[in-house]
Every structure is written in structure tokens, then in C-alpha cells.
Design an enzyme around this catalytic site. Structure first.
Site, PDB file in Angstrom:
ATOM      1  N   SER A 168       0.855  -1.187   0.000  1.00  0.00           N
ATOM      2  CA  SER A 168       0.000   0.000   0.000  1.00  0.00           C
ATOM      3  C   SER A 168       0.885   1.228   0.000  1.00  0.00           C
ATOM      4  O   SER A 168       2.047   1.169   0.440  1.00  0.00           O
ATOM      5  CB  SER A 168      -0.866   0.011   1.260  1.00  0.00           C
ATOM      6  OG  SER A 168      -1.528   1.257   1.391  1.00  0.00           O
ATOM      7  N   TYR A 187      -1.263  -0.958  10.223  1.00  0.00           N
ATOM      8  CA  TYR A 187      -1.535  -1.239   8.799  1.00  0.00           C
ATOM      9  C   TYR A 187      -0.305  -0.904   7.951  1.00  0.00           C
ATOM     10  O   TYR A 187       0.165  -1.713   7.153  1.00  0.00           O
ATOM     11  CB  TYR A 187      -2.747  -0.417   8.359  1.00  0.00           C
ATOM     12  CG  TYR A 187      -3.151  -0.582   6.918  1.00  0.00           C
ATOM     13  CD1 TYR A 187      -3.989  -1.625   6.538  1.00  0.00           C
ATOM     14  CD2 TYR A 187      -2.714   0.306   5.930  1.00  0.00           C
ATOM     15  CE1 TYR A 187      -4.375  -1.780   5.207  1.00  0.00           C
ATOM     16  CE2 TYR A 187      -3.095   0.157   4.616  1.00  0.00           C
ATOM     17  CZ  TYR A 187      -3.927  -0.880   4.248  1.00  0.00           C
ATOM     18  OH  TYR A 187      -4.305  -1.028   2.940  1.00  0.00           O
ATOM     19  N   LYS A 191       2.203  -3.327   5.729  1.00  0.00           N
ATOM     20  CA  LYS A 191       2.383  -3.137   4.292  1.00  0.00           C
ATOM     21  C   LYS A 191       3.861  -2.916   3.939  1.00  0.00           C
ATOM     22  O   LYS A 191       4.312  -3.323   2.864  1.00  0.00           O
ATOM     23  CB  LYS A 191       1.517  -1.987   3.794  1.00  0.00           C
ATOM     24  CG  LYS A 191       0.001  -2.258   3.936  1.00  0.00           C
ATOM     25  CD  LYS A 191      -0.430  -3.500   3.197  1.00  0.00           C
ATOM     26  CE  LYS A 191      -1.921  -3.709   3.177  1.00  0.00           C
ATOM     27  NZ  LYS A 191      -2.315  -4.906   2.431  1.00  0.00           N
TER      28      LYS A 191
HETATM   29  P1  NAD Z   1     -12.003  -5.055   0.504  1.00  0.00           P
HETATM   30  O1  NAD Z   1     -12.402  -4.825   1.910  1.00  0.00           O
HETATM   31  O2  NAD Z   1     -13.008  -4.868  -0.572  1.00  0.00           O
HETATM   32  O3  NAD Z   1     -11.364  -6.499   0.341  1.00  0.00           O
HETATM   33  C1  NAD Z   1     -10.609  -7.134   1.332  1.00  0.00           C
HETATM   34  C2  NAD Z   1     -11.053  -8.568   1.389  1.00  0.00           C
HETATM   35  O4  NAD Z   1     -10.202  -9.286   2.300  1.00  0.00           O
HETATM   36  C3  NAD Z   1     -12.494  -8.714   1.916  1.00  0.00           C
HETATM   37  O5  NAD Z   1     -13.280  -9.464   1.019  1.00  0.00           O
HETATM   38  C4  NAD Z   1     -12.316  -9.411   3.241  1.00  0.00           C
HETATM   39  O6  NAD Z   1     -13.389 -10.265   3.598  1.00  0.00           O
HETATM   40  C5  NAD Z   1     -11.025 -10.186   3.003  1.00  0.00           C
HETATM   41  N1  NAD Z   1     -10.414 -10.588   4.262  1.00  0.00           N
HETATM   42  C6  NAD Z   1     -10.342  -9.859   5.401  1.00  0.00           C
HETATM   43  N2  NAD Z   1      -9.768 -10.589   6.364  1.00  0.00           N
HETATM   44  C7  NAD Z   1      -9.481 -11.798   5.826  1.00  0.00           C
HETATM   45  C8  NAD Z   1      -8.892 -12.977   6.339  1.00  0.00           C
HETATM   46  N3  NAD Z   1      -8.498 -13.053   7.611  1.00  0.00           N
HETATM   47  N4  NAD Z   1      -8.745 -14.033   5.516  1.00  0.00           N
HETATM   48  C9  NAD Z   1      -9.165 -13.977   4.227  1.00  0.00           C
HETATM   49  N5  NAD Z   1      -9.735 -12.876   3.687  1.00  0.00           N
HETATM   50  C10 NAD Z   1      -9.885 -11.801   4.485  1.00  0.00           C
HETATM   51  O7  NAD Z   1     -10.795  -4.059   0.264  1.00  0.00           O
HETATM   52  P2  NAD Z   1      -9.793  -3.906  -0.950  1.00  0.00           P
HETATM   53  O8  NAD Z   1      -9.570  -2.472  -1.133  1.00  0.00           O
HETATM   54  O9  NAD Z   1     -10.194  -4.740  -2.101  1.00  0.00           O
HETATM   55  O10 NAD Z   1      -8.475  -4.481  -0.281  1.00  0.00           O
HETATM   56  C11 NAD Z   1      -7.652  -5.447  -0.872  1.00  0.00           C
HETATM   57  C12 NAD Z   1      -6.225  -5.203  -0.431  1.00  0.00           C
HETATM   58  O11 NAD Z   1      -5.789  -3.948  -0.949  1.00  0.00           O
HETATM   59  C13 NAD Z   1      -6.023  -5.132   1.077  1.00  0.00           C
HETATM   60  O12 NAD Z   1      -4.839  -5.803   1.416  1.00  0.00           O
HETATM   61  C14 NAD Z   1      -5.867  -3.650   1.326  1.00  0.00           C
HETATM   62  O13 NAD Z   1      -5.107  -3.395   2.480  1.00  0.00           O
HETATM   63  C15 NAD Z   1      -5.141  -3.229   0.083  1.00  0.00           C
HETATM   64  N6  NAD Z   1      -5.186  -1.813  -0.238  1.00  0.00           N
HETATM   65  C16 NAD Z   1      -6.363  -1.199  -0.489  1.00  0.00           C
HETATM   66  C17 NAD Z   1      -6.352   0.144  -0.796  1.00  0.00           C
HETATM   67  C18 NAD Z   1      -7.609   0.884  -1.100  1.00  0.00           C
HETATM   68  O14 NAD Z   1      -7.581   2.117  -1.158  1.00  0.00           O
HETATM   69  N7  NAD Z   1      -8.721   0.198  -1.291  1.00  0.00           N
HETATM   70  C19 NAD Z   1      -5.152   0.855  -0.839  1.00  0.00           C
HETATM   71  C20 NAD Z   1      -3.970   0.178  -0.584  1.00  0.00           C
HETATM   72  C21 NAD Z   1      -3.998  -1.152  -0.297  1.00  0.00           C
END
Ligand code: NAD
Length: 281
Positions: A168, A187, A191
Site C-alpha cells: 500500500s 496497517y 504493508k
Molecule cells: P475489501 O475490503 O473490498 O477487500 C478485502 C477482502 O479481504 C475482503 O473481502 C475481506 O473479507 C477479506 N479478508 C479480510 N480478512 C481476511 C482474512 N483473515 N482471511 C481472508 N480474507 C480476508 O478491500 P480492498 O480495497 O479490495 O483491499 C484489498 C487489499 O488492498 C487489502 O490488502 C488492502 O489493504 C489493500 N489496499 C487497499 C487500498 C484501497 O484504497 N482500497 C489501498 C492500498 C492497499
């Protein structure tokens, strides 16, 4: 003198059978995506399925219904096998069971997107131990354990593959918002850890033909944000983004196809920032 022209072809494009677009194909590949019900995960799974791969979408038990419907929709739309699999990536036994299920149902794993992650409320300088611990367990230890099963399957089956980790922007910056840092203390630590772990694997697994790369998204309009911020917070967040907007899930999918496919065959240990330019500042 070696025949370097044979080792390093200078102009493959002159071969009438060579097409650079073929390198993006995932025909016959098998893969899995953790956090597969989430915004970034399901869009990656869709891209891989469209490119011809069979894909397991992996998420937690409460997402069972969503995951099953999604798998049926993706299989139907792309004509490949998309299989729902339940696994809490922070649970060692469940991850071991996932390995068995992946081999039983897909046969092997060529590509893996280690993407499950959470941003737990209260993740600031005064965060309780439980917030720290949950974040580390799911984001960092979860990425480690699921990458282990992926690379073990690849090595046991004697073929290479591609690992992609979700870091991230918060793994590199403290995310400046409205006069101070966002609550991403643990977090951000997870990352940053994922970033370096993935780079290490890039070096360690190169002899096995396994590549390991990282994406570092900035602000993406997905489950982590949808319904969780109001207009004022949205506007304050994009203030530091040169493109002045969030990214959409599909704007990550192309990069995730690229890193999974042979189009990135000489790339390992790399970090791809997908952040509308946020990291420039
Ligand atoms: P999201 O919440 O839509 O998806 C995350 C998914 O991970 C969810 O479906 C959730 O149920 C699943 N999850 C949570 N805990 C879990 C576990 N213990 N075991 C298995 N699955 C689990 O969010 P997203 O934005 O799609 O996030 C995906 C990744 O991207 C994450 O790692 C997040 O930190 C990272 N990220 C997101 C952003 C953003 O702005 N959306 C930015 C940087 C990084």
C-alpha cells in the site's frame, strides 16, 4: 564464445508466430486470489479469468454466499473454472487446508495474488494491542502463510510461477490527511513488511523460476472505503493525489494481469505504485 544471439534474441517480433499480446494470455494457468470477494481481489480474479486462467477466489466464512455467487458469475461469463474457497489467512490450519484444496480442485498453482487485508479502527499512535495484533496476523502473517503454500506447490510440482503481494502507499508514507497522519500505524507497518518480504522472495525464488512482485495502491474506491467515508473526508484524501480522484478497481486489474503473465517475465522484486501519482510527493 557462446551463441548470444540464441540466448538473447534481438528481434523476436520478426518471427511470424510471435505476438507480444500473446504474452498477456493466462490460458491453462491456475491461480488463487485472497480477499477474493473484495473490490481489488474480485477484479483481479475477473481479469485472470478473462485471460484464460482457472481461479480460486479465497475469502472468510462470512463472505460464503457472496463468494459462491461471484464464482458462478465469473465461470459463466468467462468459461473457465472459478472456485470459491473459504479460508481465514491468519489461521495456520485453515491455510494448510487451503493448500490441499487448491491442489485437489485446480491441480496446481501458477499464479497467486496475496491480497487479503484489513484496516482496523483505532489503528493510531494509541492503538490497543488487539488492533495491532489483528492487523499483523491478517495482513502480514496471512500474506506470508499464503505465499508459502503457493511457492511450495510451485516447487513441489517443479514449475515456476508468479506471486503478487498487495502492499500500500501506507507502507511507504504515513498518508497525510487533513493536517496529520491517517490511522494506519499497524496497517502501514504490515504493508512495509509485505513489501520487503516480497522483495526477499524475489531473490530467493528466482532459481525456481518463481517471480515475486508487489503492488502499492493509493486510494482505491473499494470495500476498504465504500460506505466508510463522507464527502469531506473523500475530498481531504484526494487533495494530496495529483490526479485528484480515487482509483477504480479495474484500474488495478491490468497491472495484476501484467504481473501474473509472461508479459512481465523479467520483472521480480519490483514494486508497482498504482496511486494517481500520490507517491510523487
Ligand atoms: P475489501 O475490503 O473490498 O477487500 C478485502 C477482502 O479481504 C475482503 O473481502 C475481506 O473479507 C477479506 N479478508 C479480510 N480478512 C481476511 C482474512 N483473515 N482471511 C481472508 N480474507 C480476508 O478491500 P480492498 O480495497 O479490495 O483491499 C484489498 C487489499 O488492498 C487489502 O490488502 C488492502 O489493504 C489493500 N489496499 C487497499 C487500498 C484501497 O484504497 N482500497 C489501498 C492500498 C492497499
Amino acid at each position: 564464445m557462446r551463441d548470444y544471439d540464441a540466448i538473447y534474441p534481438l528481434d523476436k517480433w520478426r518471427d511470424p508466430d510471435y505476438k507480444v499480446m500473446d504474452k498477456f494470455s493466462l490460458n491453462g494457468k491456475k491461480g488463487f486470489v485472497t480477499g477474493g470477494a473484495g473490490g481489488i481481489g474480485r477484479n483481479a480474479a475477473a481479469a485472470w479469468a478473462e485471460a484464460g486462467a482457472d481461479v480460486a477466489i479465497v475469502d472468510i466464512e462470512p463472505k460464503k454466499g457472496e463468494l459462491e455467487a461471484l464464482a458462478a458469475e465469473l465461470s459463466e461469463r468467462y468459461g473457465v473454472r472459478v472456485v470459491p474457497m473459504l479460508c481465514d489467512v491468519s489461521d495456520r490450519e485453515q491455510v494448510a487446508a487451503l493448500k490441499t484444496q487448491l491442489v485437489d480442485e485446480l491441480g496446481t498453482v501458477d499464479i497467486a495474488f496475496l491480497n487479503a487485508g484489513v484496516n482496523v479502527p483505532g489503528d493510531d499512535a494509541d492503538e490497543p494491542y488487539e488492533v495491532w495484533r489483528t492487523t499483523i496476523d491478517i495482513n502480514l502473517t496471512g500474506a506470508y502463510m499464503t505465499a508459502q503454500i503457493a511457492q511450495n506447490i510451485m516447487r513441489e510440482h517443479g514449475h515456476g510461477g508468479s506471486l503478487i503481494f498487495t502492499s500500500s502507499l501506507s507502507g511507504h508514507n504515513a498518508n497525510y490527511i487533513a493536517g496529520g497522519p491517517s490511522p494506519v500505524a499497524a496497517y502501514g507497518a504490515t504493508k512495509a513488511g509485505i513489501y520487503e518480504y516480497a522483495r526477499y522472495l524475489g531473490a530467493a525464488l528466482a532459481p525456481y523460476g518463481i517471480r515475486s512482485n508487489v503492488i502499492s495502491p493509493g486510494y482505491v474506491w473499494s470495500g476498504i472505503h465504500v460506505g466508510r467515508i463522507d464527502d469531506a473526508v473523500h475530498d481531504a484524501m484526494i487533495d494530496v493525489v495529483p490526479m485528484k480522484r480515487f482509483g477504480c478497481n479495474d484500474e488495478l486489474a491490468g497491472a495484476l494481469l501484467f504481473l501474473a503473465s509472461d508479459a512481465s517475465s523479467y520483472i521480480t522484486g519490483a514494486n508497482l505504485q498504482i496511486d494517481g501519482g500520490y507517491a510523487i510527493y
